[in-house]
Design an enzyme around this catalytic site. Sequence first.
Site, short mmCIF file in Angstrom:
data_model
loop_
_atom_site.label_atom_id
_atom_site.label_comp_id
_atom_site.label_asym_id
_atom_site.label_seq_id
_atom_site.Cartn_x
_atom_site.Cartn_y
_atom_site.Cartn_z
N TRP A 66 10.95 -0.93 8.15
CA TRP A 66 10.31 -0.22 7.04
C TRP A 66 10.61 1.28 7.04
O TRP A 66 10.17 2.00 6.15
CB TRP A 66 8.79 -0.42 7.06
CG TRP A 66 8.22 -0.41 8.45
CD1 TRP A 66 7.87 -1.50 9.19
CD2 TRP A 66 7.96 0.73 9.28
NE1 TRP A 66 7.41 -1.12 10.43
CE2 TRP A 66 7.47 0.25 10.51
CE3 TRP A 66 8.11 2.12 9.11
CZ2 TRP A 66 7.11 1.10 11.56
CZ3 TRP A 66 7.77 2.95 10.16
CH2 TRP A 66 7.28 2.45 11.36
N GLY A 114 20.10 -2.60 21.67
CA GLY A 114 20.76 -3.53 20.77
C GLY A 114 22.13 -3.96 21.24
O GLY A 114 22.55 -3.67 22.37
N ILE A 141 0.83 -1.22 0.00
CA ILE A 141 0.00 0.00 0.00
C ILE A 141 0.85 1.26 0.00
O ILE A 141 1.92 1.29 0.60
CB ILE A 141 -0.90 -0.03 1.26
CG1 ILE A 141 -2.00 -1.08 1.08
CG2 ILE A 141 -1.52 1.32 1.58
CD1 ILE A 141 -2.84 -1.30 2.31
N CYS A 159 14.73 5.73 14.69
CA CYS A 159 15.17 5.14 15.97
C CYS A 159 15.96 6.12 16.82
O CYS A 159 15.86 6.10 18.04
CB CYS A 159 15.99 3.89 15.69
SG CYS A 159 17.39 4.19 14.61
N GLU A 216 8.59 3.49 23.35
CA GLU A 216 8.88 4.06 22.02
C GLU A 216 7.56 4.14 21.24
O GLU A 216 6.94 3.12 20.95
CB GLU A 216 9.87 3.15 21.29
CG GLU A 216 10.28 3.69 19.93
CD GLU A 216 11.16 2.70 19.16
OE1 GLU A 216 10.83 1.51 19.12
OE2 GLU A 216 12.16 3.16 18.58
N LYS A 268 16.12 -9.21 3.88
CA LYS A 268 14.67 -9.37 4.05
C LYS A 268 14.09 -8.02 4.45
O LYS A 268 14.25 -7.57 5.57
CB LYS A 268 14.31 -10.40 5.12
CG LYS A 268 12.81 -10.73 5.04
CD LYS A 268 12.19 -11.13 6.35
CE LYS A 268 11.39 -10.09 7.07
NZ LYS A 268 10.32 -9.40 6.38
N ASP A 313 6.08 3.80 -1.90
CA ASP A 313 6.02 2.70 -0.94
C ASP A 313 5.94 3.19 0.50
O ASP A 313 5.33 2.54 1.35
CB ASP A 313 7.25 1.80 -1.11
CG ASP A 313 7.04 0.42 -0.52
OD1 ASP A 313 5.88 0.08 -0.19
OD2 ASP A 313 8.01 -0.34 -0.39
N THR A 323 12.91 -3.90 19.57
CA THR A 323 13.63 -4.62 20.63
C THR A 323 13.05 -6.02 20.83
O THR A 323 13.79 -6.99 20.96
CB THR A 323 13.56 -3.80 21.94
OG1 THR A 323 14.38 -2.64 21.74
CG2 THR A 323 14.07 -4.58 23.14
N SER A 324 11.71 -6.16 20.79
CA SER A 324 11.14 -7.48 21.05
C SER A 324 11.54 -8.48 19.97
O SER A 324 11.90 -9.62 20.28
CB SER A 324 9.61 -7.40 21.19
OG SER A 324 9.08 -6.84 20.01
N GLY A 333 15.21 -0.53 19.26
CA GLY A 333 14.42 0.68 19.54
C GLY A 333 15.15 1.73 20.35
O GLY A 333 16.26 1.53 20.83
P1 NAP Z 1 10.08 -5.06 13.59
O1 NAP Z 1 8.65 -5.31 13.69
O2 NAP Z 1 10.97 -5.56 14.68
O3 NAP Z 1 10.54 -5.70 12.19
C1 NAP Z 1 11.84 -5.57 11.71
C2 NAP Z 1 12.10 -6.66 10.69
O4 NAP Z 1 12.16 -7.93 11.35
C3 NAP Z 1 11.00 -6.78 9.63
O5 NAP Z 1 11.58 -7.09 8.40
C4 NAP Z 1 10.19 -7.94 10.18
O6 NAP Z 1 9.40 -8.58 9.20
C5 NAP Z 1 11.30 -8.82 10.69
N1 NAP Z 1 10.89 -9.88 11.60
C6 NAP Z 1 9.83 -9.93 12.42
N2 NAP Z 1 9.78 -11.12 13.08
C7 NAP Z 1 10.85 -11.84 12.65
C8 NAP Z 1 11.36 -13.14 12.95
N3 NAP Z 1 10.75 -13.96 13.80
N4 NAP Z 1 12.48 -13.57 12.32
C9 NAP Z 1 13.12 -12.76 11.45
N5 NAP Z 1 12.68 -11.52 11.10
C10 NAP Z 1 11.57 -11.06 11.71
O7 NAP Z 1 10.43 -3.52 13.44
P2 NAP Z 1 9.70 -2.46 12.50
O8 NAP Z 1 8.36 -2.22 13.08
O9 NAP Z 1 9.83 -2.87 11.10
O10 NAP Z 1 10.63 -1.16 12.68
C11 NAP Z 1 10.49 -0.27 13.73
C12 NAP Z 1 11.47 -0.58 14.85
O11 NAP Z 1 12.79 -0.59 14.32
C13 NAP Z 1 11.50 0.47 15.93
O12 NAP Z 1 11.55 -0.15 17.18
C14 NAP Z 1 12.79 1.24 15.67
O13 NAP Z 1 13.35 1.87 16.79
C15 NAP Z 1 13.66 0.16 15.17
N6 NAP Z 1 14.78 0.71 14.38
C16 NAP Z 1 16.03 0.71 14.94
C17 NAP Z 1 17.11 1.26 14.25
C18 NAP Z 1 18.50 1.28 14.85
O14 NAP Z 1 19.44 1.53 14.12
N7 NAP Z 1 18.68 1.03 16.14
C19 NAP Z 1 16.91 1.79 12.97
C20 NAP Z 1 15.63 1.78 12.43
C21 NAP Z 1 14.56 1.22 13.15
P3 NAP Z 1 7.88 -8.09 8.86
O15 NAP Z 1 7.74 -6.70 9.33
O16 NAP Z 1 7.84 -8.24 7.40
O17 NAP Z 1 6.96 -9.04 9.55
MG MG Z 2 4.03 0.52 1.66
#
Ligand code: NAP
Ligand code: MG
Length: 496
Positions: free
Chosen positions: A153, A461, A26, A286, A388, A177, A94, A232-233, A254
């Site tokens: 994303w 991290g 989307i 982040c 966060e 990925k 995107d 983080t989770s 996070g």
């Molecule tokens: P997310 O939900 O943790 O997802 C991150 C990536 O991990 C996505 O590609 C997700 O896939 C994948 N993933 C989920 N479960 C997985 C599993 N079991 N095995 C392998 N991969 C898995 O994070 P988000 O919502 O995309 O991004 C926001 C978060 O990123 C925030 O907490 C932000 O602070 C953090 N962040 C940190 C930094 C840094 O440098 N410290 C930079 C940018 C963002 P799908 O989403 O496709 O399911």
């Molecule tokens: Mg999109």
Amino acid sequence: MSQTVYAPFLNGEFWIDAGPADFTVINPATGQTLGRETECGAAAVARIVEASQQAFLEPSWQKMSAAERGGLLLKLADLVEQQAEALIQTELQDTGKPISQLRTGELPLTAAIIRFYAGAADKVEGSIKSGTPNEILLQIYEPYGVVAGILPWNYPFVNAAMKVAPAVAAGNAIVLKPAQETPLGTLAFAKLCVEAGIPPGIVNVVLGSGSTTGQALIEHPLIKKVSFTGSTSVGQHIQKAAADQMKMVNLECGGKNALIVFADADLDRAAEAALLSGFVNAGQLCVSCSRVLIESSVAAEFEALLVERSKKIVMGDPRNEATLVGPMITRSQYESALSYLIEAADSECEILCGGSKARIAAPCENGFWIEPTILSGVRPGMKVHDEEIFGPVLSCVRFETEKEAVAIANSVIYGLSGSIWTKDGSKALRVARAFDTGICWVNTMLSGYPQISLSPHKLSGTGVELGMEGMLAYLKRKSIVIGIDDDAPIGWGLKR
Ligand code: NAP
Ligand code: MG
């Protein structure tokens, strides 16, 4: 009507029938469907990882010099610049990011990161340790083989560059990925890698959800290292999942970062910095400082300044050059940020501006828009302080003393970044040292340099990205001890 299908990238081509294409991609600014995305199951992931391993083992890759790999990355950086407008249009659709942010921020930073690692490729130096006259001790570096890069994303190009450039410079193959909701930028990036001359298979892309595709990727035995950026989770889950095979993991997770404004600060500049930090990329960054800690004596004045200036922030159609703030990039993030605003309205803090979904004119009326929001009277223990939000929400907290400011800044579970505003140099350095974070800005904000490493503290991290150390993280160490004296005593001397 036939729809565009986004497919994984395998050996330089899109693998159209890799799996079911059920996921809808989307445009978050308009809510319009862009196409459908293929999901790689475990078998498709295995095929892609095995192809990456084959590409890694190809003699042409094994024998390529580090300088040549650097040359390919230089070409990639050039291509990112030459094709910037097309890449910007892809990412704009995107992610809904404002065009000005893509043009002046993300694309130049992407090229800069790639260029840094192009230059770094042949600067890796092993070492000779002092041993004995009988033996020479060498320490060398070797690539891991196939590594996984799992992306969030929020900054698809920058995050892809931060993983691909050091991994390739170090001689690995990498499987990316992207987040399921934002595949377009990563696919365009991988295609550009092949155009730059990086051999097909060295940069492959799997598509699909984290729980299916991501999980299969990190569990595959040929994946020797996982570099993850995300929450983080999920980072904690990945570290546990990697433990069985003792894989190296790098986790960039996070943040709930603090910007501290002391009474002697240049309040004008500090306000500009706080607004940029809180609202750039609609707060989905982040390292953004979403907590603004203000010394009580100037708090009312500073909050008024923030509110006044925030009225000038243009939010709306990302294609408009004047737009500064775009939508939430995913529907789930939109719903999550809204839930924090509902929580804030019910709490003791005061909503100074914003506080709800934003109404944007056509064609953006169905996008995921949230008003830039400033909260006052926030205290540790409140959800909007401790968690966060990852949305355009600044939480203002008041403090009386330097000690209290540091304690509040460090009170959260995260330790990613911080920013300090004061004209007192000693105080700035004292507070910078007291911050339990990986990076700290003093009288400036968010400036990013590829040469500076980011090493998150606490639950933000583990490991290191960027800088020379970020490249060494894609190399394993090997020690070699060479005997050079045939007469030197050896073993128990049983021959005598
Ligand atoms: P997310 O939900 O943790 O997802 C991150 C990536 O991990 C996505 O590609 C997700 O896939 C994948 N993933 C989920 N479960 C997985 C599993 N079991 N095995 C392998 N991969 C898995 O994070 P988000 O919502 O995309 O991004 C926001 C978060 O990123 C925030 O907490 C932000 O602070 C953090 N962040 C940190 C930094 C840094 O440098 N410290 C930079 C940018 C963002 P799908 O989403 O496709 O399911
Ligand atoms: Mg999109």
